[in-house]
Design a protein around this motif. Structure first.
Motif, PDB file in Angstrom:
ATOM      1  N   ALA A 150      -3.605  -1.531  21.016  1.00 24.58           N
ATOM      2  CA  ALA A 150      -4.794  -1.305  21.826  1.00 24.58           C
ATOM      3  C   ALA A 150      -4.875  -2.299  22.985  1.00 24.58           C
ATOM      4  N   GLY A 151      -3.897  -3.187  23.065  1.00 26.70           N
ATOM      5  CA  GLY A 151      -3.879  -4.141  24.168  1.00 26.70           C
ATOM      6  C   GLY A 151      -4.838  -5.303  23.989  1.00 26.70           C
ATOM      7  N   LEU A 152      -5.318  -5.499  22.765  1.00 26.74           N
ATOM      8  CA  LEU A 152      -6.249  -6.598  22.524  1.00 26.74           C
ATOM      9  C   LEU A 152      -5.469  -7.908  22.361  1.00 26.74           C
ATOM     10  N   PRO A 153      -6.139  -9.045  22.521  1.00 26.04           N
ATOM     11  CA  PRO A 153      -5.409 -10.319  22.622  1.00 26.04           C
ATOM     12  C   PRO A 153      -4.684 -10.718  21.336  1.00 26.04           C
ATOM     13  N   VAL A 154      -3.398 -11.053  21.511  1.00 26.23           N
ATOM     14  CA  VAL A 154      -2.579 -11.501  20.395  1.00 26.23           C
ATOM     15  C   VAL A 154      -1.905 -12.832  20.726  1.00 26.23           C
ATOM     16  N   GLU A 155      -1.385 -13.457  19.712  1.00 23.51           N
ATOM     17  CA  GLU A 155      -0.601 -14.687  19.846  1.00 23.51           C
ATOM     18  C   GLU A 155       0.637 -14.546  18.985  1.00 23.51           C
ATOM     19  N   PRO A 156       1.693 -15.317  19.169  1.00 23.04           N
ATOM     20  CA  PRO A 156       1.837 -16.192  20.350  1.00 23.04           C
ATOM     21  C   PRO A 156       2.393 -15.385  21.508  1.00 23.04           C
ATOM     22  N   ASN A 165      -9.245   5.083  -3.990  1.00 20.58           N
ATOM     23  CA  ASN A 165      -8.797   3.766  -4.414  1.00 20.58           C
ATOM     24  C   ASN A 165      -9.072   2.645  -3.423  1.00 20.58           C
ATOM     25  N   LEU A 166      -9.120   2.986  -2.150  1.00 22.51           N
ATOM     26  CA  LEU A 166      -9.343   1.921  -1.183  1.00 22.51           C
ATOM     27  C   LEU A 166     -10.772   1.906  -0.675  1.00 22.51           C
ATOM     28  N   GLN A 167     -11.276   3.070  -0.296  1.00 19.85           N
ATOM     29  CA  GLN A 167     -12.630   3.096   0.238  1.00 19.85           C
ATOM     30  C   GLN A 167     -13.624   2.530  -0.770  1.00 19.85           C
ATOM     31  N   SER A 168     -13.358   2.787  -2.041  1.00 22.07           N
ATOM     32  CA  SER A 168     -14.298   2.326  -3.056  1.00 22.07           C
ATOM     33  C   SER A 168     -14.253   0.807  -3.211  1.00 22.07           C
ATOM     34  N   LYS A 169     -13.122   0.244  -2.797  1.00 23.91           N
ATOM     35  CA  LYS A 169     -13.021  -1.213  -2.825  1.00 23.91           C
ATOM     36  C   LYS A 169     -13.700  -1.822  -1.612  1.00 23.91           C
ATOM     37  N   ASP A 170     -14.215  -0.971  -0.778  1.00 21.58           N
ATOM     38  CA  ASP A 170     -14.640  -1.399   0.548  1.00 21.58           C
ATOM     39  C   ASP A 170     -16.092  -1.029   0.750  1.00 21.58           C
ATOM     40  N   PRO A 171     -16.977  -1.615  -0.032  1.00 18.58           N
ATOM     41  CA  PRO A 171     -18.365  -1.151  -0.064  1.00 18.58           C
ATOM     42  C   PRO A 171     -19.037  -1.279   1.297  1.00 18.58           C
ATOM     43  N   LEU A 172     -18.836  -2.406   1.948  1.00 16.10           N
ATOM     44  CA  LEU A 172     -19.344  -2.512   3.311  1.00 16.10           C
ATOM     45  C   LEU A 172     -18.306  -1.901   4.232  1.00 16.10           C
ATOM     46  N   GLU A 173     -18.784  -1.224   5.235  1.00 11.74           N
ATOM     47  CA  GLU A 173     -17.802  -0.594   6.110  1.00 11.74           C
ATOM     48  C   GLU A 173     -16.988  -1.664   6.846  1.00 11.74           C
ATOM     49  N   ALA A 174     -15.802  -1.276   7.238  1.00  9.69           N
ATOM     50  CA  ALA A 174     -14.910  -2.206   7.917  1.00  9.69           C
ATOM     51  C   ALA A 174     -15.442  -2.532   9.317  1.00  9.69           C
ATOM     52  N   VAL A 175     -15.006  -3.660   9.832  1.00 11.67           N
ATOM     53  CA  VAL A 175     -15.409  -4.078  11.169  1.00 11.67           C
ATOM     54  C   VAL A 175     -14.504  -3.387  12.180  1.00 11.67           C
ATOM     55  N   SER A 176     -15.087  -2.758  13.178  1.00 14.88           N
ATOM     56  CA  SER A 176     -14.258  -2.109  14.191  1.00 14.88           C
ATOM     57  C   SER A 176     -13.667  -3.168  15.113  1.00 14.88           C
ATOM     58  N   ALA A 177     -12.576  -2.814  15.772  1.00 13.13           N
ATOM     59  CA  ALA A 177     -11.917  -3.756  16.671  1.00 13.13           C
ATOM     60  C   ALA A 177     -12.890  -4.221  17.756  1.00 13.13           C
ATOM     61  N   MET A 178     -13.691  -3.286  18.265  1.00 12.03           N
ATOM     62  CA  MET A 178     -14.645  -3.629  19.323  1.00 12.03           C
ATOM     63  C   MET A 178     -15.651  -4.664  18.843  1.00 12.03           C
ATOM     64  N   LEU A 216     -15.246  -6.725  16.450  1.00 13.11           N
ATOM     65  CA  LEU A 216     -14.592  -7.993  16.172  1.00 13.11           C
ATOM     66  C   LEU A 216     -14.419  -8.806  17.450  1.00 13.11           C
ATOM     67  N   VAL A 217     -14.076  -8.125  18.542  1.00 15.76           N
ATOM     68  CA  VAL A 217     -13.940  -8.821  19.824  1.00 15.76           C
ATOM     69  C   VAL A 217     -15.249  -9.547  20.151  1.00 15.76           C
ATOM     70  N   GLU A 218     -16.349  -8.837  19.938  1.00 19.09           N
ATOM     71  CA  GLU A 218     -17.675  -9.404  20.200  1.00 19.09           C
ATOM     72  C   GLU A 218     -17.936 -10.626  19.324  1.00 19.09           C
ATOM     73  N   ARG A 219     -17.657 -10.466  18.032  1.00 18.41           N
ATOM     74  CA  ARG A 219     -17.891 -11.549  17.080  1.00 18.41           C
ATOM     75  C   ARG A 219     -17.082 -12.787  17.418  1.00 18.41           C
ATOM     76  N   ILE A 220     -15.821 -12.555  17.821  1.00 14.36           N
ATOM     77  CA  ILE A 220     -14.965 -13.681  18.149  1.00 14.36           C
ATOM     78  C   ILE A 220     -15.539 -14.424  19.344  1.00 14.36           C
ATOM     79  N   ARG A 221     -16.009 -13.644  20.318  1.00 12.02           N
ATOM     80  CA  ARG A 221     -16.588 -14.269  21.502  1.00 12.02           C
ATOM     81  C   ARG A 221     -17.768 -15.156  21.104  1.00 12.02           C
ATOM     82  N   ASN A 222     -18.580 -14.681  20.180  1.00 11.31           N
ATOM     83  CA  ASN A 222     -19.736 -15.464  19.732  1.00 11.31           C
ATOM     84  C   ASN A 222     -19.343 -16.632  18.841  1.00 11.31           C
TER      85      ASN A 222
END
Lengths: 217, 217
Positions: free
Chosen positions: B211-217, B108-121, B123-129
DNA sequence: TCGATATTCAATTAATCGGTTGAATATTAG
DNA sequence: CTAATATTCAACCGATTAATTGAATATCGA
Protein backbone atom coordinates in the motif's frame (compact mmCIF):
# COMPACT_ATOMS: atom_id res chain seq x y z
CA UNK A 1 -3.25 -28.05 15.80
CA UNK A 2 -5.72 -29.56 13.39
CA UNK A 3 -7.02 -26.21 12.25
CA UNK A 4 -3.75 -25.04 10.82
CA UNK A 5 -3.34 -28.21 8.80
CA UNK A 6 -6.88 -27.96 7.51
CA UNK A 7 -6.33 -24.38 6.48
CA UNK A 8 -3.04 -25.21 4.80
CA UNK A 9 -4.74 -28.01 2.89
CA UNK A 10 -7.17 -25.45 1.58
CA UNK A 11 -4.31 -23.20 0.53
CA UNK A 12 -2.74 -26.19 -1.17
CA UNK A 13 -5.75 -26.40 -3.47
CA UNK A 14 -4.66 -23.16 -5.05
CA UNK A 15 -1.20 -24.66 -5.46
CA UNK A 16 -2.68 -27.74 -7.10
CA UNK A 17 -4.53 -25.58 -9.56
CA UNK A 18 -1.19 -24.19 -10.68
CA UNK A 19 0.56 -27.56 -10.55
CA UNK A 20 -0.07 -28.71 -14.12
CA UNK A 21 1.21 -27.21 -17.35
CA UNK A 22 -2.10 -27.92 -19.05
CA UNK A 23 -4.01 -26.04 -16.42
CA UNK A 24 -1.63 -23.13 -16.67
CA UNK A 25 -2.38 -23.03 -20.36
CA UNK A 26 -6.09 -22.88 -19.60
CA UNK A 27 -5.52 -20.16 -17.06
CA UNK A 28 -3.60 -18.15 -19.61
CA UNK A 29 -6.42 -18.50 -22.11
CA UNK A 30 -8.97 -17.49 -19.50
CA UNK A 31 -6.87 -14.48 -18.63
CA UNK A 32 -7.72 -13.28 -22.12
CA UNK A 33 -11.43 -13.40 -21.40
CA UNK A 34 -14.42 -15.61 -20.93
CA UNK A 35 -14.34 -18.82 -22.99
CA UNK A 36 -16.56 -21.83 -23.60
CA UNK A 37 -15.35 -25.33 -22.81
CA UNK A 38 -15.32 -26.22 -26.47
CA UNK A 39 -13.18 -23.25 -27.39
CA UNK A 40 -10.81 -23.87 -24.53
CA UNK A 41 -10.42 -27.48 -25.61
CA UNK A 42 -9.76 -26.46 -29.17
CA UNK A 43 -7.24 -23.75 -28.24
CA UNK A 44 -5.35 -25.96 -25.83
CA UNK A 45 -5.42 -29.13 -27.90
CA UNK A 46 -6.99 -31.16 -25.09
CA UNK A 47 -10.06 -33.33 -25.46
CA UNK A 48 -13.31 -31.76 -24.35
CA UNK A 49 -13.78 -34.18 -21.46
CA UNK A 50 -10.25 -33.65 -20.28
CA UNK A 51 -10.60 -29.91 -20.52
CA UNK A 52 -13.79 -30.10 -18.51
CA UNK A 53 -11.99 -32.09 -15.84
CA UNK A 54 -9.18 -29.60 -15.53
CA UNK A 55 -11.73 -26.82 -15.34
CA UNK A 56 -13.42 -28.62 -12.45
CA UNK A 57 -10.14 -28.55 -10.57
CA UNK A 58 -9.74 -24.85 -11.23
CA UNK A 59 -13.32 -24.37 -10.08
CA UNK A 60 -12.75 -26.27 -6.85
CA UNK A 61 -9.77 -24.04 -6.21
CA UNK A 62 -12.08 -21.06 -6.68
CA UNK A 63 -10.07 -19.67 -9.56
CA UNK A 64 -12.88 -19.77 -12.10
CA UNK A 65 -16.60 -19.19 -12.24
CA UNK A 66 -19.11 -20.38 -14.80
CA UNK A 67 -22.05 -18.89 -16.61
CA UNK A 68 -24.51 -20.79 -18.74
CA UNK A 69 -25.71 -19.35 -22.01
CA UNK A 70 -28.00 -21.66 -23.92
CA UNK A 71 -26.32 -24.99 -24.41
CA UNK A 72 -22.83 -23.86 -23.66
CA UNK A 73 -21.07 -22.96 -20.46
CA UNK A 74 -18.63 -20.12 -20.27
CA UNK A 75 -15.73 -20.09 -17.85
CA UNK A 76 -14.02 -16.98 -16.59
CA UNK A 77 -11.44 -16.18 -13.90
CA UNK A 78 -13.21 -15.22 -10.71
CA UNK A 79 -10.56 -12.63 -9.87
CA UNK A 80 -8.56 -12.11 -13.02
CA UNK A 81 -6.29 -9.54 -11.47
CA UNK A 82 -5.27 -11.70 -8.53
CA UNK A 83 -4.84 -14.81 -10.64
CA UNK A 84 -2.75 -13.12 -13.32
CA UNK A 85 -0.59 -11.53 -10.68
CA UNK A 86 -0.07 -14.87 -8.98
CA UNK A 87 0.75 -16.57 -12.24
CA UNK A 88 3.18 -13.83 -13.04
CA UNK A 89 4.91 -14.20 -9.69
CA UNK A 90 5.22 -17.94 -10.26
CA UNK A 91 6.81 -17.37 -13.64
CA UNK A 92 9.34 -14.93 -12.28
CA UNK A 93 10.21 -17.24 -9.40
CA UNK A 94 10.60 -20.20 -11.76
CA UNK A 95 12.87 -18.39 -14.16
CA UNK A 96 14.89 -16.97 -11.28
CA UNK A 97 15.35 -20.24 -9.47
CA UNK A 98 14.83 -23.20 -11.78
CA UNK A 99 17.77 -23.78 -14.08
CA UNK A 100 15.69 -25.59 -16.70
CA UNK A 101 13.19 -22.76 -16.94
CA UNK A 102 16.03 -20.27 -17.25
CA UNK A 103 17.53 -22.26 -20.07
CA UNK A 104 14.25 -22.54 -21.95
CA UNK A 105 13.77 -18.80 -21.77
CA UNK A 106 17.31 -18.13 -22.91
CA UNK A 107 17.05 -20.44 -25.87
CA UNK A 108 13.58 -19.54 -27.03
CA UNK A 109 12.82 -16.01 -26.00
CA UNK A 110 16.11 -14.18 -25.79
CA UNK A 111 16.95 -15.33 -29.28
CA UNK A 112 13.73 -13.80 -30.53
CA UNK A 113 14.85 -10.60 -28.95
CA UNK A 114 17.90 -9.50 -30.90
CA UNK A 115 17.79 -5.93 -29.68
CA UNK A 116 17.77 -5.72 -25.97
CA UNK A 117 14.52 -4.86 -24.32
CA UNK A 118 13.75 -1.30 -23.26
CA UNK A 119 14.08 -0.79 -19.53
CA UNK A 120 11.24 0.85 -17.63
CA UNK A 121 13.46 3.84 -16.90
CA UNK A 122 14.30 4.33 -20.56
CA UNK A 123 10.68 4.04 -21.52
CA UNK A 124 9.66 6.77 -19.08
CA UNK A 125 12.20 9.02 -20.77
CA UNK A 126 11.02 8.11 -24.28
CA UNK A 127 7.42 8.76 -23.38
CA UNK A 128 8.33 12.18 -22.05
CA UNK A 129 10.03 12.97 -25.35
CA UNK A 130 6.96 11.79 -27.22
CA UNK A 131 8.91 9.88 -29.81
CA UNK A 132 7.58 6.44 -28.95
CA UNK A 133 4.34 4.67 -29.67
CA UNK A 134 3.43 2.43 -26.74
CA UNK A 135 1.56 -0.71 -27.75
CA UNK A 136 -0.33 -2.97 -25.33
CA UNK A 137 -0.81 -6.28 -27.13
CA UNK A 138 -2.93 -7.92 -24.44
CA UNK A 139 -6.60 -8.69 -25.02
CA UNK A 140 -9.01 -5.79 -24.43
CA UNK A 141 -10.34 -7.24 -21.16
CA UNK A 142 -6.94 -7.07 -19.57
CA UNK A 143 -6.18 -3.72 -21.11
CA UNK A 144 -9.26 -2.11 -19.68
CA UNK A 145 -8.50 -3.53 -16.25
CA UNK A 146 -5.40 -1.35 -16.21
CA UNK A 147 -2.54 -0.42 -18.54
CA UNK A 148 0.50 1.79 -18.86
CA UNK A 149 -0.36 5.46 -19.14
CA UNK A 150 -0.53 6.46 -22.79
CA UNK A 151 -0.58 2.95 -24.20
CA UNK A 152 -2.70 1.98 -27.19
CA UNK A 153 -4.41 -1.40 -27.08
CA UNK A 154 -3.82 -3.52 -30.16
CA UNK A 155 -4.58 -7.18 -29.44
CA UNK A 156 -2.31 -9.48 -31.38
CA UNK A 157 -4.98 -10.69 -33.82
CA UNK A 158 -5.52 -7.10 -34.91
CA UNK A 159 -1.89 -6.18 -35.25
CA UNK A 160 -1.61 -6.60 -39.00
CA UNK A 161 -4.64 -4.44 -39.71
CA UNK A 162 -3.35 -1.82 -37.33
CA UNK A 163 0.07 -1.67 -38.93
CA UNK A 164 -1.32 -0.83 -42.35
CA UNK A 165 -2.19 2.73 -41.32
CA UNK A 166 0.98 3.30 -39.35
CA UNK A 167 3.95 5.30 -40.64
CA UNK A 168 7.24 3.47 -40.23
CA UNK A 169 9.18 6.41 -38.85
CA UNK A 170 8.20 6.10 -35.18
CA UNK A 171 9.69 3.59 -32.85
CA UNK A 172 7.21 1.23 -31.27
CA UNK A 173 7.52 -0.34 -27.82
CA UNK A 174 5.28 -3.28 -26.98
CA UNK A 175 4.47 -5.00 -23.72
CA UNK A 176 2.03 -7.55 -22.37
CA UNK A 177 1.68 -9.40 -19.08
CA UNK A 178 4.86 -10.46 -17.42
CA UNK A 179 8.42 -10.70 -18.58
CA UNK A 180 7.77 -14.11 -20.19
CA UNK A 181 4.51 -13.36 -21.88
CA UNK A 182 5.00 -14.46 -25.45
CA UNK A 183 2.60 -11.95 -26.97
CA UNK A 184 5.05 -9.06 -26.91
CA UNK A 185 7.85 -11.19 -28.38
CA UNK A 186 5.60 -12.24 -31.23
CA UNK A 187 4.45 -8.70 -31.84
CA UNK A 188 8.01 -7.41 -32.02
CA UNK A 189 9.01 -10.14 -34.44
CA UNK A 190 6.07 -9.44 -36.71
CA UNK A 191 6.61 -5.70 -36.66
CA UNK A 192 10.28 -5.99 -37.43
CA UNK A 193 9.42 -8.25 -40.36
CA UNK A 194 7.08 -5.53 -41.58
CA UNK A 195 9.86 -2.97 -41.47
CA UNK A 196 9.10 -1.22 -38.19
CA UNK A 197 11.48 -0.25 -35.48
CA UNK A 198 10.00 -2.26 -32.67
CA UNK A 199 11.27 -3.23 -29.24
CA UNK A 200 9.91 -4.83 -26.16
CA UNK A 201 9.47 -3.43 -22.67
CA UNK A 202 11.47 -5.27 -20.07
CA UNK A 203 8.89 -6.87 -17.79
CA UNK A 204 5.19 -6.24 -18.29
CA UNK A 205 2.22 -4.47 -16.83
CA UNK A 206 2.41 -6.00 -13.32
CA UNK A 207 6.06 -5.06 -12.94
CA UNK A 208 5.43 -1.54 -14.17
CA UNK A 209 2.51 -1.03 -11.81
CA UNK A 210 4.42 -2.54 -8.91
CA UNK A 211 7.21 -0.04 -9.50
CA UNK A 212 4.72 2.77 -8.99
CA UNK A 213 5.03 4.05 -12.56
CA UNK A 214 2.06 5.80 -14.17
CA UNK A 215 -0.91 3.63 -15.14
CA UNK A 216 -4.45 4.13 -16.40
CA UNK A 217 -7.26 4.17 -15.70
CA UNK B 1 4.28 -24.99 -29.91
CA UNK B 2 6.35 -27.38 -27.84
CA UNK B 3 8.34 -24.65 -26.18
CA UNK B 4 5.38 -23.05 -24.51
CA UNK B 5 4.27 -26.35 -23.04
CA UNK B 6 7.76 -27.10 -21.82
CA UNK B 7 7.99 -23.70 -20.19
CA UNK B 8 4.58 -24.07 -18.59
CA UNK B 9 5.60 -27.45 -17.22
CA UNK B 10 8.53 -25.75 -15.55
CA UNK B 11 6.23 -23.14 -14.08
CA UNK B 12 4.02 -25.96 -12.85
CA UNK B 13 6.88 -27.22 -10.69
CA UNK B 14 6.49 -24.14 -8.56
CA UNK B 15 2.80 -24.87 -8.33
CA UNK B 16 3.54 -28.44 -7.27
CA UNK B 17 5.76 -27.19 -4.51
CA UNK B 18 2.78 -25.29 -3.11
CA UNK B 19 0.34 -28.13 -3.77
CA UNK B 20 0.62 -29.95 -0.44
CA UNK B 21 -0.40 -28.74 2.99
CA UNK B 22 2.62 -30.43 4.53
CA UNK B 23 4.98 -28.62 2.24
CA UNK B 24 3.26 -25.33 2.95
CA UNK B 25 3.91 -25.99 6.60
CA UNK B 26 7.59 -26.54 5.86
CA UNK B 27 7.67 -23.38 3.78
CA UNK B 28 6.15 -21.44 6.63
CA UNK B 29 8.75 -22.77 9.03
CA UNK B 30 11.55 -21.95 6.60
CA UNK B 31 10.16 -18.44 6.22
CA UNK B 32 11.15 -18.02 9.85
CA UNK B 33 14.76 -18.80 9.10
CA UNK B 34 17.23 -21.52 8.30
CA UNK B 35 16.38 -24.89 9.84
CA UNK B 36 17.90 -28.37 10.00
CA UNK B 37 15.97 -31.35 8.68
CA UNK B 38 15.64 -32.75 12.16
CA UNK B 39 14.14 -29.55 13.50
CA UNK B 40 11.79 -29.22 10.58
CA UNK B 41 10.62 -32.78 11.09
CA UNK B 42 10.05 -32.18 14.77
CA UNK B 43 8.21 -28.89 14.26
CA UNK B 44 5.99 -30.26 11.53
CA UNK B 45 5.30 -33.64 13.08
CA UNK B 46 6.50 -35.49 10.00
CA UNK B 47 9.02 -38.31 10.05
CA UNK B 48 12.57 -37.34 9.22
CA UNK B 49 12.63 -39.34 5.99
CA UNK B 50 9.33 -37.90 4.87
CA UNK B 51 10.46 -34.40 5.69
CA UNK B 52 13.61 -34.98 3.70
CA UNK B 53 11.53 -36.11 0.74
CA UNK B 54 9.31 -33.05 0.80
CA UNK B 55 12.39 -30.89 1.05
CA UNK B 56 13.76 -32.55 -2.09
CA UNK B 57 10.64 -31.49 -3.94
CA UNK B 58 11.00 -27.93 -2.71
CA UNK B 59 14.63 -28.06 -3.79
CA UNK B 60 13.77 -29.28 -7.28
CA UNK B 61 11.35 -26.39 -7.57
CA UNK B 62 14.22 -24.09 -6.66
CA UNK B 63 12.48 -22.77 -3.57
CA UNK B 64 15.10 -23.86 -1.07
CA UNK B 65 18.86 -24.12 -0.86
CA UNK B 66 20.98 -26.22 1.49
CA UNK B 67 24.10 -25.70 3.52
CA UNK B 68 26.02 -28.37 5.36
CA UNK B 69 27.39 -27.70 8.81
CA UNK B 70 29.06 -30.69 10.38
CA UNK B 71 26.70 -33.60 10.42
CA UNK B 72 23.57 -31.65 9.81
CA UNK B 73 22.16 -29.97 6.74
CA UNK B 74 20.39 -26.65 6.96
CA UNK B 75 17.64 -25.65 4.56
CA UNK B 76 16.66 -22.08 3.78
CA UNK B 77 14.41 -20.36 1.27
CA UNK B 78 16.45 -19.32 -1.75
CA UNK B 79 14.44 -16.12 -2.15
CA UNK B 80 12.53 -15.66 1.07
CA UNK B 81 10.92 -12.44 -0.02
CA UNK B 82 9.52 -13.81 -3.25
CA UNK B 83 8.36 -17.06 -1.65
CA UNK B 84 6.65 -15.40 1.30
CA UNK B 85 4.94 -12.96 -1.02
CA UNK B 86 3.73 -15.78 -3.22
CA UNK B 87 2.48 -17.76 -0.26
CA UNK B 88 0.72 -14.72 1.02
CA UNK B 89 -1.00 -14.14 -2.30
CA UNK B 90 -2.13 -17.76 -2.35
CA UNK B 91 -3.62 -17.42 1.12
CA UNK B 92 -5.52 -14.29 0.24
CA UNK B 93 -6.84 -15.83 -2.97
CA UNK B 94 -7.89 -18.99 -1.14
CA UNK B 95 -9.78 -17.15 1.58
CA UNK B 96 -11.38 -14.85 -0.96
CA UNK B 97 -12.52 -17.58 -3.31
CA UNK B 98 -12.69 -20.93 -1.55
CA UNK B 99 -15.74 -21.26 0.65
CA UNK B 100 -14.15 -23.90 2.89
CA UNK B 101 -11.10 -21.75 3.57
CA UNK B 102 -13.34 -18.80 4.35
CA UNK B 103 -15.30 -20.86 6.81
CA UNK B 104 -12.20 -22.18 8.54
CA UNK B 105 -10.90 -18.66 9.01
CA UNK B 106 -14.24 -17.41 10.29
CA UNK B 107 -14.56 -20.20 12.79
CA UNK B 108 -11.02 -20.29 14.04
CA UNK B 109 -9.49 -16.88 13.62
CA UNK B 110 -12.30 -14.37 13.74
CA UNK B 111 -13.47 -15.89 17.00
CA UNK B 112 -10.03 -15.31 18.44
CA UNK B 113 -10.40 -11.72 17.44
CA UNK B 114 -13.20 -10.32 19.56
CA UNK B 115 -12.29 -6.72 18.97
CA UNK B 116 -12.12 -5.87 15.34
CA UNK B 117 -8.69 -5.47 13.83
CA UNK B 118 -7.10 -2.06 13.39
CA UNK B 119 -7.19 -0.85 9.80
CA UNK B 120 -3.99 0.38 8.20
CA UNK B 121 -5.45 3.89 7.99
CA UNK B 122 -6.30 3.93 11.69
CA UNK B 123 -2.86 2.66 12.55
CA UNK B 124 -1.18 5.47 10.62
CA UNK B 125 -3.22 7.91 12.70
CA UNK B 126 -2.39 6.18 15.97
CA UNK B 127 1.30 6.13 15.19
CA UNK B 128 1.22 9.83 14.46
CA UNK B 129 -0.37 10.44 17.86
CA UNK B 130 2.30 8.30 19.48
CA UNK B 131 -0.11 6.46 21.74
CA UNK B 132 0.44 3.02 20.29
CA UNK B 133 3.17 0.45 20.69
CA UNK B 134 3.65 -1.40 17.41
CA UNK B 135 4.75 -4.99 17.85
CA UNK B 136 6.16 -7.16 15.06
CA UNK B 137 5.83 -10.75 16.26
CA UNK B 138 7.61 -12.35 13.31
CA UNK B 139 10.99 -13.99 13.72
CA UNK B 140 14.01 -11.67 13.62
CA UNK B 141 15.11 -12.80 10.15
CA UNK B 142 11.89 -11.61 8.61
CA UNK B 143 11.84 -8.48 10.73
CA UNK B 144 15.25 -7.39 9.58
CA UNK B 145 14.33 -8.02 5.96
CA UNK B 146 11.76 -5.24 6.31
CA UNK B 147 9.12 -4.10 8.79
CA UNK B 148 6.63 -1.33 9.50
CA UNK B 149 8.29 1.95 10.40
CA UNK B 150 8.54 2.26 14.16
CA UNK B 151 7.78 -1.36 14.96
CA UNK B 152 9.51 -3.27 17.73
CA UNK B 153 10.43 -6.87 17.04
CA UNK B 154 9.30 -9.32 19.70
CA UNK B 155 9.24 -12.85 18.36
CA UNK B 156 6.45 -14.89 19.86
CA UNK B 157 8.70 -17.06 22.05
CA UNK B 158 10.00 -13.93 23.75
CA UNK B 159 6.65 -12.29 24.24
CA UNK B 160 6.17 -13.28 27.88
CA UNK B 161 9.57 -12.03 28.92
CA UNK B 162 8.96 -8.79 27.05
CA UNK B 163 5.62 -8.17 28.69
CA UNK B 164 7.06 -8.27 32.19
CA UNK B 165 8.73 -4.87 31.77
CA UNK B 166 5.82 -3.29 29.97
CA UNK B 167 3.33 -0.92 31.61
CA UNK B 168 -0.28 -1.87 30.92
CA UNK B 169 -1.47 1.59 30.05
CA UNK B 170 -0.46 1.73 26.40
CA UNK B 171 -2.39 0.06 23.66
CA UNK B 172 -0.45 -2.47 21.67
CA UNK B 173 -0.98 -3.32 18.01
CA UNK B 174 0.57 -6.50 16.64
CA UNK B 175 1.08 -7.76 13.13
CA UNK B 176 2.93 -10.52 11.35
CA UNK B 177 2.98 -11.81 7.77
CA UNK B 178 -0.31 -11.83 5.98
CA UNK B 179 -3.85 -11.48 7.14
CA UNK B 180 -4.03 -15.17 8.12
CA UNK B 181 -0.73 -15.46 9.88
CA UNK B 182 -1.57 -17.03 13.21
CA UNK B 183 1.27 -15.40 15.13
CA UNK B 184 -0.49 -12.08 15.58
CA UNK B 185 -3.73 -13.75 16.68
CA UNK B 186 -1.86 -15.74 19.29
CA UNK B 187 0.02 -12.71 20.49
CA UNK B 188 -3.17 -10.71 20.92
CA UNK B 189 -4.82 -13.52 22.83
CA UNK B 190 -1.87 -13.90 25.17
CA UNK B 191 -1.57 -10.20 25.79
CA UNK B 192 -5.23 -9.76 26.51
CA UNK B 193 -5.00 -12.62 28.98
CA UNK B 194 -2.17 -10.74 30.65
CA UNK B 195 -4.30 -7.64 30.99
CA UNK B 196 -3.06 -5.57 28.10
CA UNK B 197 -5.08 -3.64 25.58
CA UNK B 198 -3.99 -5.43 22.45
CA UNK B 199 -5.32 -5.49 18.94
CA UNK B 200 -4.25 -6.80 15.61
CA UNK B 201 -3.41 -4.97 12.41
CA UNK B 202 -5.68 -5.84 9.53
CA UNK B 203 -3.45 -7.58 7.00
CA UNK B 204 0.27 -7.89 7.57
CA UNK B 205 3.61 -6.61 6.41
CA UNK B 206 3.22 -7.45 2.71
CA UNK B 207 -0.13 -5.64 2.49
CA UNK B 208 1.23 -2.63 4.34
CA UNK B 209 4.28 -2.40 2.09
CA UNK B 210 2.18 -2.94 -1.03
CA UNK B 211 0.00 0.00 0.00
CA UNK B 212 3.06 2.23 -0.03
CA UNK B 213 2.92 2.91 3.69
CA UNK B 214 6.17 3.66 5.56
CA UNK B 215 8.53 0.75 6.14
CA UNK B 216 12.04 0.23 7.45
CA UNK B 217 14.86 -0.21 6.85
C1' DT C 1 39.38 -46.82 13.65
C1' DC C 2 34.88 -47.31 15.86
C1' DG C 3 30.40 -45.95 17.32
C1' DA C 4 26.93 -42.38 17.31
C1' DT C 5 24.25 -39.01 14.79
C1' DA C 6 22.00 -36.61 10.80
C1' DT C 7 20.45 -37.12 6.37
C1' DT C 8 19.46 -39.35 2.12
C1' DC C 9 18.36 -43.28 -0.72
C1' DA C 10 15.73 -47.40 -2.12
C1' DA C 11 11.91 -50.37 -1.91
C1' DT C 12 7.19 -50.85 -0.90
C1' DT C 13 2.16 -49.85 -0.54
C1' DA C 14 -2.00 -47.11 -0.79
C1' DA C 15 -3.83 -43.06 -2.68
C1' DT C 16 -4.24 -39.61 -6.15
C1' DC C 17 -3.76 -37.81 -10.83
C1' DG C 18 -4.01 -37.38 -15.93
C1' DG C 19 -6.08 -39.09 -19.68
C1' DT C 20 -9.38 -41.91 -22.63
C1' DT C 21 -13.85 -43.66 -23.61
C1' DG C 22 -18.67 -43.90 -23.53
C1' DA C 23 -22.92 -42.91 -21.17
C1' DA C 24 -25.83 -39.32 -18.81
C1' DT C 25 -27.67 -34.62 -18.50
C1' DA C 26 -29.31 -30.24 -20.02
C1' DT C 27 -30.52 -27.11 -23.51
C1' DT C 28 -32.09 -25.66 -28.08
C1' DA C 29 -34.14 -26.25 -32.74
C1' DG C 30 -37.48 -28.35 -35.42
C1' DC D 1 -41.71 -34.98 -28.50
C1' DT D 2 -37.42 -35.91 -31.05
C1' DA D 3 -32.85 -35.00 -32.75
C1' DA D 4 -28.68 -32.49 -32.22
C1' DT D 5 -25.27 -30.11 -29.46
C1' DA D 6 -22.43 -28.88 -25.30
C1' DT D 7 -20.93 -30.35 -21.11
C1' DT D 8 -20.40 -33.35 -17.27
C1' DC D 9 -20.12 -37.78 -15.04
C1' DA D 10 -18.45 -42.56 -14.25
C1' DA D 11 -15.45 -46.22 -15.06
C1' DC D 12 -11.11 -47.48 -16.07
C1' DC D 13 -5.81 -47.74 -16.71
C1' DG D 14 -1.14 -46.31 -16.25
C1' DA D 15 1.83 -43.00 -13.99
C1' DT D 16 2.92 -40.31 -10.13
C1' DT D 17 2.78 -39.13 -5.17
C1' DA D 18 2.77 -39.54 -0.03
C1' DA D 19 4.14 -42.11 3.57
C1' DT D 20 6.61 -46.05 5.98
C1' DT D 21 10.52 -48.81 6.73
C1' DG D 22 15.15 -50.12 6.68
C1' DA D 23 19.62 -49.69 4.62
C1' DA D 24 23.37 -46.58 2.93
C1' DT D 25 26.21 -42.40 3.34
C1' DA D 26 28.65 -38.75 5.55
C1' DT D 27 30.42 -36.42 9.50
C1' DC D 28 31.96 -36.03 14.18
C1' DG D 29 33.89 -37.36 18.74
C1' DA D 30 36.38 -40.63 21.37
Amino acid sequence: MGFKQDLFSQFARIGKAFASGRRLELIELLAQGERSVELLAESSGLSVANTSQHLQILKQAGLVKTRREGQRIFYRLSDADAVVQLFDAIQVLAVDQVAEAQQLVNENLQSKDPLEAVSAMDLVERIRNGDTLLLDVRPPEEFSAGHLAGAVNVPLPELNAFLEDLPTDREVVTYCRGPYCVLAYDAVARMRDAGYQARRLEGGYPEWAAAGLPVEP
